[in-house]
Scaffold this active site. Sequence first.
Site, short mmCIF file in Angstrom:
data_model
loop_
_atom_site.label_atom_id
_atom_site.label_comp_id
_atom_site.label_asym_id
_atom_site.label_seq_id
_atom_site.Cartn_x
_atom_site.Cartn_y
_atom_site.Cartn_z
N ARG A 68 -11.75 12.39 -23.34
CA ARG A 68 -11.35 12.48 -21.92
C ARG A 68 -12.40 11.78 -21.06
NH1 ARG A 68 -12.92 16.66 -19.29
NH2 ARG A 68 -12.25 18.23 -20.80
N TYR A 109 5.46 3.17 -1.61
CA TYR A 109 6.18 3.56 -2.82
C TYR A 109 6.62 5.03 -2.72
CZ TYR A 109 6.97 4.88 -7.66
OH TYR A 109 7.51 5.38 -8.81
N ASP A 160 -2.54 -0.82 -3.07
CA ASP A 160 -1.68 -0.81 -4.25
C ASP A 160 -1.29 -2.27 -4.54
OD1 ASP A 160 0.53 -0.73 -6.00
OD2 ASP A 160 1.18 1.23 -5.24
N LYS A 184 4.05 -1.68 -14.78
CA LYS A 184 4.89 -2.80 -14.32
C LYS A 184 4.37 -4.13 -14.89
CE LYS A 184 6.61 0.68 -12.08
NZ LYS A 184 6.31 1.01 -10.70
C1 LIG Z 1 5.90 2.23 -10.02
C2 LIG Z 1 4.97 2.17 -8.87
C3 LIG Z 1 4.02 3.17 -8.64
C4 LIG Z 1 3.93 4.40 -9.51
O1 LIG Z 1 3.45 4.11 -10.78
P1 LIG Z 1 3.84 4.94 -12.10
O2 LIG Z 1 3.21 4.16 -13.18
O3 LIG Z 1 5.33 5.01 -12.16
O4 LIG Z 1 3.26 6.31 -11.93
C5 LIG Z 1 3.14 3.01 -7.58
N1 LIG Z 1 3.22 1.93 -6.77
C6 LIG Z 1 4.14 0.97 -6.94
C7 LIG Z 1 4.16 -0.19 -6.00
C8 LIG Z 1 5.05 1.05 -7.99
O5 LIG Z 1 5.96 0.08 -8.13
#
Ligand SMILES: *Cc1c(COP(=O)(O)O)cnc(C)c1O
Length: 396
Positions: free
Chosen positions: A53, A105, A177, A202
């Site tokens: 961890r 998001y 982000d 992604k």
């Molecule tokens: C998918 C997404 C998230 C969340 O991420 P997870 O891996 O699904 O927890 C946050 N910000 C953006 C822009 C996203 O497309």
Amino acid sequence: MSLYKDRLETKIIHASTLENFEQKTGAVNVPIYLSSTFHQESFDQFGPYDYSRSGNPTRHALELTIAELEGGARGLAFASGIAAISSAFMLLSAGDHIVVTEDVYGGTYRFITQVLTKFGIEHTFVNLANLEETVRAIQPNTKVIYIETPSNPRLGIADIREIVKIAQANDCLTFLDNTFMTPLYQRPIELGVDIVLHSATKFLSGHSDIIAGIAVTKDEELGNRLAFIQNSFGAILGAQDSYSLIQGIKTLGVRLTQSSESAQKIASYLDVHPLVEQVFYPGLVSHPGHSIHAAQSTGAGAVLSFRLPNRETAKTFVENLRIPVFAVSLGGVESILSHPAQMSHAAMPKVEREKRGITDGLLRFSVGLEHVDDLLADFAQALRVCELGVIRAERR
Ligand SMILES: *Cc1c(COP(=O)(O)O)cnc(C)c1O
């Protein structure tokens, strides 16, 4: 110091083995260390790893890789994008306030409005493209300005440099982000951002096979504080998924370049189609944030959204498409079409959604690696079916 200044496409391939983890064997891939604990040779002098961890060699290779690519001091890998985002917010304390882009998001919206509020951390949503509105939202207890650019799902653009200036003048941190751009196209730390966040689910992983999150801090001190939260809260990425993500990142350069080229063509096609009311893609000159985006990024990315007249047309379109998967998520090798109102932004009340332009006819398209001509032909035939439906409805 090396005499060479390699481009990111080159660094991406070798970053995970820079630390020479595998000096013993020369393996070109980082081993998957499936070990929760680590034997200590000495009674009172402990080695670099004690418990997975707190630190795992495979995850560590990934964390060094992403820190190198984002140009930050410290990278940290989490169990999901939301785990990275919520862990970053745990740097705050009760009584603090955050300013957040309204086009955020859906899961981040849910965490801010339904979890952070329980711990006494308040928020104000603003249109970050409007700098005056952003300044007005800052309170004496504001600690963070939270940026998403391009934003989800309308690809709104915020001026990173200007927002960093506002934050610094008010003693706030900036979180950004960077999921849609990845470090290949946008390097927020170089523009002054304090923490870069990713849903590595992604584009970074790219194969729709894992859920993962990343945080990279600009400086070491913030990195240590966030590493403390990572260990205390415990939402770490496992060794196998860390390995998958390292492998995914190696092909990011070619994947994102190809998909973005296709996205530009598809956006241009939709932009002049009579049935499409609006296209949101920062690569289009008509996009209101086009020039700001071009000044802070080196590509427009592989995600676009577009508005069809209503829910019925969107439904007909989706049901007649042949190639893309219809699903939540983005950034995979397969093109992914999604309906934000029912999917990524389902957590947002309908009034809030519509205020943000997330109407029932809005679709988001993440362009994969299929041949762009096949995708265009598929769009054309599905839109033709929609047009026939509209003509029939008018005749009635
Ligand atoms: C998918 C997404 C998230 C969340 O991420 P997870 O891996 O699904 O927890 C946050 N910000 C953006 C822009 C996203 O497309």
